[in-house]
Design a protein around this motif. Sequence first.
Motif, short mmCIF file in Angstrom:
data_model
loop_
_atom_site.label_atom_id
_atom_site.label_comp_id
_atom_site.label_asym_id
_atom_site.label_seq_id
_atom_site.Cartn_x
_atom_site.Cartn_y
_atom_site.Cartn_z
N ASN A 148 37.70 39.87 26.74
CA ASN A 148 38.89 39.19 27.23
C ASN A 148 38.95 37.81 26.57
N ALA A 149 40.15 37.26 26.42
CA ALA A 149 40.34 36.07 25.59
C ALA A 149 39.52 34.86 26.06
N HIS A 150 39.44 34.60 27.36
CA HIS A 150 38.76 33.39 27.81
C HIS A 150 37.50 33.69 28.62
N LEU A 151 37.61 34.47 29.66
CA LEU A 151 36.45 34.76 30.50
C LEU A 151 36.46 36.23 30.91
N ALA A 152 35.29 36.76 31.15
CA ALA A 152 35.19 38.12 31.69
C ALA A 152 35.62 38.12 33.15
N LEU A 153 35.14 37.13 33.91
CA LEU A 153 35.37 37.06 35.35
C LEU A 153 35.51 35.60 35.76
N SER A 154 36.53 35.28 36.52
CA SER A 154 36.72 33.92 37.03
C SER A 154 36.90 33.99 38.54
N VAL A 155 36.02 33.32 39.26
CA VAL A 155 36.10 33.25 40.72
C VAL A 155 36.28 31.79 41.09
N HIS A 156 37.42 31.46 41.69
CA HIS A 156 37.70 30.09 42.08
C HIS A 156 36.73 29.67 43.18
N LYS A 157 36.42 28.39 43.22
CA LYS A 157 35.41 27.90 44.17
C LYS A 157 35.74 28.21 45.63
N ASP A 158 37.02 28.32 45.97
CA ASP A 158 37.36 28.63 47.36
C ASP A 158 37.09 30.09 47.74
N CYS A 159 36.70 30.89 46.76
CA CYS A 159 36.38 32.32 47.01
C CYS A 159 34.89 32.61 46.84
N ALA A 160 34.11 31.61 46.49
CA ALA A 160 32.72 31.83 46.11
C ALA A 160 31.92 32.61 47.15
N ASP A 161 32.18 32.39 48.43
CA ASP A 161 31.43 33.06 49.48
C ASP A 161 31.99 34.44 49.83
N SER A 162 33.12 34.82 49.26
CA SER A 162 33.75 36.10 49.63
C SER A 162 33.91 37.04 48.46
N VAL A 163 33.20 36.78 47.36
CA VAL A 163 33.24 37.67 46.19
C VAL A 163 31.82 38.10 45.86
#
Length: 170
Positions: A148-163
């Motif tokens: 993928n062009a930039h990242l394989a996986l991006s998890v925003h900090k507000d989701c860190a505990d639920s991903v």
Amino acid sequence: VEDCSLEGGYWGVLNSNGAVAVLLNNKVTGCCGYGVFTADRSLLWMEGNVVSGHQLSGINVQGEGSRATLLNNEVHDCKANGFMACAQAQVFLEKNKICTNGDAGVSVCDAGTQAVVKANAISRNGLVGVYVFDGASALVEDNDLRENAHLALSVHKDCADSVVCSGNAT
């Protein structure tokens, strides 16, 4: 709907107001909006479809009570996301090929939105393979997220505990 070619228009398939849509082995192409749009407590089952060439997202599922299961589909060459879940939708994606879309391959956003993204090939998208943000939760497991062009996986900090992420090839 089975073994059909749905082309043009704003939506290839509009599924709303509590409807149930089952899409098997169709081609949904070239819409000026979304390829498949599900909202308002509707249910969607997709298997063996090709969704491509839309001006917005290939598949969008949104709203509390809206649910979708996608198995063995191809989603490619859409200007926005290949697949997007938002506004408290619940989705399950397995063994899909989601590639060469303009933004994310899979985008999951908003508090209350839940996604299982398992054993998919999500590659060559314009931004990221899988993007989880704005309070959404997800299980992202055993996917091929390479190229993928930039990242394989991006998890925003507000989701860190639920991903939860495991076994993904990056």
